[in-house]
Enzyme design. Structure first.
Site, mmCIF file in Angstrom:
data_model
loop_
_atom_site.group_PDB
_atom_site.id
_atom_site.type_symbol
_atom_site.label_atom_id
_atom_site.label_comp_id
_atom_site.label_asym_id
_atom_site.label_seq_id
_atom_site.Cartn_x
_atom_site.Cartn_y
_atom_site.Cartn_z
ATOM 1 C CD GLU A 313 -0.734 -6.004 -17.247
ATOM 2 O OE1 GLU A 313 -1.938 -6.226 -17.467
ATOM 3 O OE2 GLU A 313 -0.146 -4.994 -17.691
ATOM 4 C CB CYS A 314 4.544 -9.547 -19.793
ATOM 5 S SG CYS A 314 5.462 -10.396 -21.106
ATOM 6 N N GLY A 315 6.705 -8.806 -18.118
ATOM 7 C CA GLY A 315 7.970 -8.478 -17.479
ATOM 8 C C GLY A 315 7.836 -8.407 -15.968
#
Length: 432
Positions: A313-315
């Site tokens: 997720e994201c990072g």
């Protein structure tokens, strides 16, 4: 567990500092305090945890629904819950502070910047109270907490100007030690820049804890569904300075159904033996060199190509890409599982609640299902022309061209952060 919401008149009014002072004051008064945050924030809750000594709950109607917010509230047991709002009381069409207060039927204490006002502070509070009534909102504005207010005549003038029905809950003195430094994704995390203890103790002394405990109420309860059977699988979750952003409820759901082991890629840990991997969001751009040299990313690339289920997720999406280029122009090799190159920017590229529609069966949803989440990132991803995506974006920006959920093998990377109440992590666990 009774609770109260600390809401701001606007962003930047000092809600986080006020919340920390209230937590410290209630604890000094002998109460066990559970902190919480309205909205999908990860940073403010880290400051709550640093002061309260327990994880802060995330309360967001968009992410969790009304029943989910109520369930998440009651996942803890304390004497009183202090909920920090997001932006101004009524701001936010996905899940405002007002929406959370309504869902939980909690009273609102308005944090008002009083550095240049007395009667105007009272007028502001009265306006927020009347707005709720005229808009047909079930919001109980109980009174004010005066931020950046001096004592003596200043505090007395605010208290005396308040109309009947609006209480004075104390003040936060104007003090340089009661400030949290900023950086590109918001404030520094609680462990990085804790407030000065003496300054926080001094602020706590000016809080009227007796009045706060008198107005606090207990929200309605809802049934808690069975989390589902244990998968028997072992899930590796990245937890270090590069992967900080994970909701407490998500870790609790994962641990309820799987054998969870954590690892720290930036500290040189290799990927543990596991049946699946979860890479939460965080700050990989601040640790690009350490990640590039981490044995965990190399092992992860090999295991992912063999079909190991991997969710980023994201990072986590950034770490799964081919490369990460910082805002200063430094490029670091990443795991190379997903066909994308990520670049950081000086301004945020997306900030919103999101809704995703699954095109086909994927790790976090069955085809045709929707998932609600949140995105906030300063990076963009340059994806290959033949890249495959799992989701169409109904609301939000996603990765590229109205799409999110970049896929390769059995790996899924999204810019969207999801909450356990969405059902996404149960679906992921079922895939182990």
């Amino acid at each position: 567990m009774r609770g109260v919401v600390l809401a701001g008149t606007r962003s930047g009014v000092g809600k986080t500092v006020a919340t920390l002072a209230v937590i410290r004051a209630l604890e000094a008064d002998g109460a066990t305090v559970q902190p919480a945050k309205a909205g999908p924030d990860f940073i403010d809750p880290s400051h709550h945890e640093a002061v309260a000594g327990r994880p802060s709950r995330t309360l967001d109607v968009w992410l969790e629904g009304v029943d989910g917010v109520r369930r998440n509230y009651y996942r803890s047991d304390a004497d009183v819950c202090v909920v920090e709002g997001v932006m101004g009381l009524y701001d936010g069409d996905g899940s405002s502070t007002a929406a959370v207060a309504e869902a939980l039927d909690l009273p609102v204490v308005l944090v008002v910047d009083a550095k240049a006002g007395m009667e105007s502070v009272a007028a502001t509070a009265l306006g927020f109270e009347r707005y709720a009534a005229e808009a047909g909102r079930d919001i109980d504005v109980a009174g004010v907490l005066a931020q950046r207010a001096h004592g003596g005549r200043h505090a007395d003038g605010i208290r005396e100007a308040l109309s009947d029905g609006l209480d004075y809950f104390g003040r936060i003195p104007p003090q340089g030690d009661l400030e949290i430094p900023d950086r590109h994704l918001g404030l520094h995390m609680g462990a990085e820049a804790p407030l000065d203890d003496d300054a926080l103790d001094a602020a706590a002394e000016t809080i009227r804890t007796d009045r706060l405990r008198d107005v606090a109420r207990e929200p309605p309860r809802v049934a808690v569904p069975d989390p589902g059977p244990a998968t028997g699988g072992r899930l590796a979750v990245a937890r270090d300075d590069a992967f900080r952003f994970c909701y407490p409820a998500t870790l609790e759901r994962l641990r309820a159904r799987a054998d969870v082991t954590t690892f720290a890629p930036t500290a040189g840990d290799d990927l543990p033996d596991c049946d699946g991997v979860y890479l939460p969001g965080g700050y990989p751009e601040l640790h690009g060199a350490a990640l590039a040299g981490s044995p965990a990313l190399a092992t992860l690339a090999n295991r992912a190509s063999d079909g190991l289920p991997v969710l980023g997720e994201c990072g986590g999406l950034m770490a799964l890409s081919r490369s990460l280029t910082t805002a200063d122009g430094d490029t670091h090799a990443m795991a190379g599982v997903l066909p994308a190159d990520v670049r950081m920017h000086d301004r945020y590229q997306a900030l919103d609640h999101v809704e995703l529609h699954a095109r086909t069966d994927t790790l976090t949803a069955a085809g045709g299902e929707t998932r609600r989440g949140h995105e906030f990132h300063y990076s963009s991803a340059d994806v290959d022309a033949d890249a495959r995506f799992a989701f169409d974006v109904v609301r939000g920006d996603g990765i590229a061209d109205g799409q999110d959920g970049l896929t390769a093998h059995r790996t899924l990377g999204t810019y969207a952060h999801l909450h356990a109440e969405s059902g996404a992590f149960d679906a992921f666990l079922d895939a182990l």
